[in-house]
Design a protein around this motif. Structure first.
Motif, PDB file in Angstrom:
ATOM      1  N   PHE A   1    -110.169 -34.064  24.088  1.00 31.66           N
ATOM      2  CA  PHE A   1    -109.339 -33.581  25.202  1.00 31.66           C
ATOM      3  C   PHE A   1    -108.205 -34.559  25.504  1.00 31.66           C
ATOM      4  CE2 PHE A   1    -113.258 -31.157  26.791  1.00 31.66           C
ATOM      5  CZ  PHE A   1    -112.817 -29.969  26.259  1.00 31.66           C
ATOM      6  N   LEU A   2    -108.497 -35.849  25.414  1.00 37.28           N
ATOM      7  CA  LEU A   2    -107.478 -36.866  25.646  1.00 37.28           C
ATOM      8  C   LEU A   2    -106.322 -36.683  24.667  1.00 37.28           C
ATOM      9  CD1 LEU A   2    -106.832 -39.524  27.247  1.00 37.28           C
ATOM     10  CD2 LEU A   2    -107.875 -40.753  25.341  1.00 37.28           C
TER      11      LEU A   2
ATOM     12  N   VAL B   1     -99.545 -35.176  12.836  1.00 40.09           N
ATOM     13  CA  VAL B   1     -98.650 -36.108  12.125  1.00 40.09           C
ATOM     14  C   VAL B   1     -97.414 -35.358  11.653  1.00 40.09           C
ATOM     15  CG1 VAL B   1     -98.399 -37.563  10.076  1.00 40.09           C
ATOM     16  CG2 VAL B   1    -100.478 -37.684  11.433  1.00 40.09           C
ATOM     17  N   GLY B   2     -97.618 -34.127  11.187  1.00 41.81           N
ATOM     18  CA  GLY B   2     -96.501 -33.307  10.727  1.00 41.81           C
ATOM     19  C   GLY B   2     -95.489 -33.017  11.819  1.00 41.81           C
ATOM     20  N   TYR B   3     -95.974 -32.759  13.044  1.00 42.03           N
ATOM     21  CA  TYR B   3     -95.037 -32.527  14.151  1.00 42.03           C
ATOM     22  C   TYR B   3     -94.129 -33.737  14.354  1.00 42.03           C
ATOM     23  CZ  TYR B   3     -98.002 -28.559  15.556  1.00 42.03           C
ATOM     24  OH  TYR B   3     -98.712 -27.388  15.592  1.00 42.03           O
TER      25      TYR B   3
ATOM     26  N   VAL C   1    -100.386 -40.801  30.218  1.00 40.14           N
ATOM     27  CA  VAL C   1    -100.168 -41.761  29.125  1.00 40.14           C
ATOM     28  C   VAL C   1     -99.108 -41.256  28.163  1.00 40.14           C
ATOM     29  CG1 VAL C   1    -101.218 -42.836  27.088  1.00 40.14           C
ATOM     30  CG2 VAL C   1    -102.442 -42.831  29.270  1.00 40.14           C
ATOM     31  N   PHE C   2     -99.233 -39.991  27.728  1.00 40.25           N
ATOM     32  CA  PHE C   2     -98.267 -39.456  26.764  1.00 40.25           C
ATOM     33  C   PHE C   2     -96.882 -39.287  27.376  1.00 40.25           C
ATOM     34  CE2 PHE C   2    -102.130 -38.006  24.422  1.00 40.25           C
ATOM     35  CZ  PHE C   2    -101.845 -38.645  23.226  1.00 40.25           C
TER      36      PHE C   2
ATOM     37  N   PHE D   1     -97.919 -39.382  17.019  1.00 41.38           N
ATOM     38  CA  PHE D   1     -98.623 -40.320  16.150  1.00 41.38           C
ATOM     39  C   PHE D   1     -99.803 -40.957  16.877  1.00 41.38           C
ATOM     40  CE2 PHE D   1     -94.131 -40.697  14.400  1.00 41.38           C
ATOM     41  CZ  PHE D   1     -94.360 -39.748  13.407  1.00 41.38           C
ATOM     42  N   VAL D   2     -99.637 -41.240  18.166  1.00 44.32           N
ATOM     43  CA  VAL D   2    -100.754 -41.750  18.964  1.00 44.32           C
ATOM     44  C   VAL D   2    -101.854 -40.697  19.052  1.00 44.32           C
ATOM     45  CG1 VAL D   2    -101.455 -42.563  21.243  1.00 44.32           C
ATOM     46  CG2 VAL D   2     -99.264 -43.302  20.279  1.00 44.32           C
ATOM     47  N   ALA D   3    -101.457 -39.440  19.274  1.00 40.35           N
ATOM     48  CA  ALA D   3    -102.435 -38.356  19.345  1.00 40.35           C
ATOM     49  C   ALA D   3    -103.186 -38.203  18.029  1.00 40.35           C
ATOM     50  CB  ALA D   3    -101.744 -37.042  19.713  1.00 40.35           C
ATOM     51  N   ALA D   4    -102.478 -38.345  16.905  1.00 41.07           N
ATOM     52  CA  ALA D   4    -103.120 -38.239  15.596  1.00 41.07           C
ATOM     53  C   ALA D   4    -104.199 -39.303  15.434  1.00 41.07           C
ATOM     54  CB  ALA D   4    -102.080 -38.364  14.485  1.00 41.07           C
ATOM     55  N   ALA D   5    -103.935 -40.516  15.929  1.00 42.28           N
ATOM     56  CA  ALA D   5    -104.931 -41.588  15.858  1.00 42.28           C
ATOM     57  C   ALA D   5    -106.165 -41.229  16.678  1.00 42.28           C
ATOM     58  CB  ALA D   5    -104.320 -42.902  16.339  1.00 42.28           C
TER      59      ALA D   5
END
Length: 405
Positions: A230-231, A299-301, A361-362, A384-388
């Motif tokens: 969810f984060l 990552v693609g986005y 945060v985002f 990229f942070v979300a992908a991690a």
């Protein structure tokens, strides 16, 4: 609980309820950046930060009141709680449409957060009328309602936004009140008196609601993974509209249509694919596949050079729709019939806490990396942070569900 005779019709009633709610929410997304900029006089970077705090207020109210809504439905029944939430949301949209200041807008989002927890009761409603083995399919149908709502809502919002950023709020109010009228006449009660339990404030504590995960064995690791999921997912509401404006110069219409396309793919995936694919491959494999494809898509986005590539990535991202229904189904299996509202309230607390933290945060990440003095100036860092974080969720799921192979 065995499925009641009116079960199939009731599922569609709940589907329509959630659908109309999501249309109302989706209507306002494309115009929110311009509305914030007009009211507060901010540029896109600073408007995104304010937008993040608006989502914080919305998520905070859902976090505080979501467990109370779920527990209240266990005490008085699903129908009255669901209808009251929908009615309050309609009134709130009218107030928001009239907002003369940013403070008024914050108040409106707070009220929307309190009333917007109707999906907690909707999930408990479905748990009442479906067999345990059918719940992934049923929760997938609710996910489809979210997807369809975000197909119709943003598209309408983008079109109506051409007439002004406040017009979609009036339309959202109308949809919510029509939804209330529909539910008032056709929505049956599904929790009989002998299945109800007294409302207890200690069980409605927003942090205490998370204790439900420690009540049943083997639930905490999956619940923790669900929180990280969810984060990470909060990246979409936090920055999508601002990212599209900053990276590609999207108009409200384009923002709305892009969200509509994403919603369509999600709806088709959750509504028609979740049940069959879970039946064939099992909940664990479906979750893992969904998370893997999500990492690739996000990552693609961040790297996408054009709207066309973004649209192609929607197809790659579609299996993300499998993740929440399968997680929710597994967690619902652990709770008895008279605690499904409490379990769904706990899940709602996880979701709201993740959104509460993630949207701020985002939004802050977007705002910082759009400043000229940033280490790297880019609107895509949030993805990229979300992908991690999605990758962390994937690893966590693999470890937490290893016994389900």
């Amino acid at each position: 609980m065995s499925q009641q005779p009116q079960g199939k019709l009731a599922v569609w009633f709940v589907f329509a309820t959630v659908l109309l709610d999501m249309i109302g929410i989706g209507l306002v997304v494309p115009v929110l950046p311009r509305l914030i900029s007009e009211i507060a006089g901010r540029d896109i970077a600073n408007a995104s930060v304010l937008g993040g705090w608006l989502f914080f207020v919305y998520g905070g109210m859902q976090f505080l009141f979501g467990p109370a809504v779920g527990n209240l439905s266990d005490a008085v029944g699903r129908r009255p709680v669901l209808l009251l939430s929908v009615f309050g949301l309609g009134i709130d949209y009218f107030l928001t449409a009239l907002a003369p200041t940013i403070g008024w807008l914050f108040i409106g989002r707070g009220i929307a957060g309190i009333c917007g927890a109707s999906y907690v009761t909707a999930n408990a409603y479905l748990a009442d009328i479906t067999k345990p083995d059918d719940r992934a399919r049923a929760f997938g149908l609710i996910g489809a309602a979210f997807g369809v709502g975000f197909t119709i809502g943003p598209a309408l919002g983008g079109i109506l936004g051409e007439f002004g950023p406040r017009v979609p709020f009036y339309a959202a109010a109308a949809f919510s009140l029509v939804n209330f009228a529909f539910g008032f006449f056709v929505l049956p009660e599904t929790l009989p008196p002998d299945k109800r339990r007294p409302f207890e404030w200690r069980r409605a504590n927003p942090l205490g609601a998370l204790k439900v995960f420690s009540t049943y064995p083997g639930v905490i690791p999956l619940a923790a993974a669900m929180f990280v999921f969810f984060l990470a997912s909060s990246v979409y509401p936090a920055i999508w509209a601002y990212w599209g404006i900053a990276r590609f110069g999207w108009s409200e219409m384009t923002i709305g249509l892009s969200l509509a396309a994403f919603g369509l793919v999600t709806a088709l995936t959750q509504g028609f694919v979740t049940g069959p694919i879970v039946a064939r491959f099992g909940e664990r494999r479906v979750m893992i596949f969904g998370l893997l494809m999500t990492v690739i898509a996000v990552v693609g986005y961040g790297l996408a050079p054009s709207l066309f590539v973004v649209m192609l990535l929607f197809v790659v991202n579609a299996p993300e729709g499998f993740v929440q229904p399968t997680m929710t189904a597994i967690l619902s299996h652990a709770a008895p019939d008279d605690a499904q509202g409490e379990m769904q309230g706990g899940i709602a607390s996880l979701q709201n806490l993740g959104m509460l933290i993630g949207t701020v945060v985002f939004a802050q990440i977007f705002g910082y990396f759009m400043q000229p003095n940033a280490i790297v100036m880019s609107p895509s860092v949030g993805f990229f942070v979300a992908a991690a974080l999605f990758t962390l969720t994937l690893v966590w799921i693999v470890l937490a569900t290893s016994e389900r192979k």
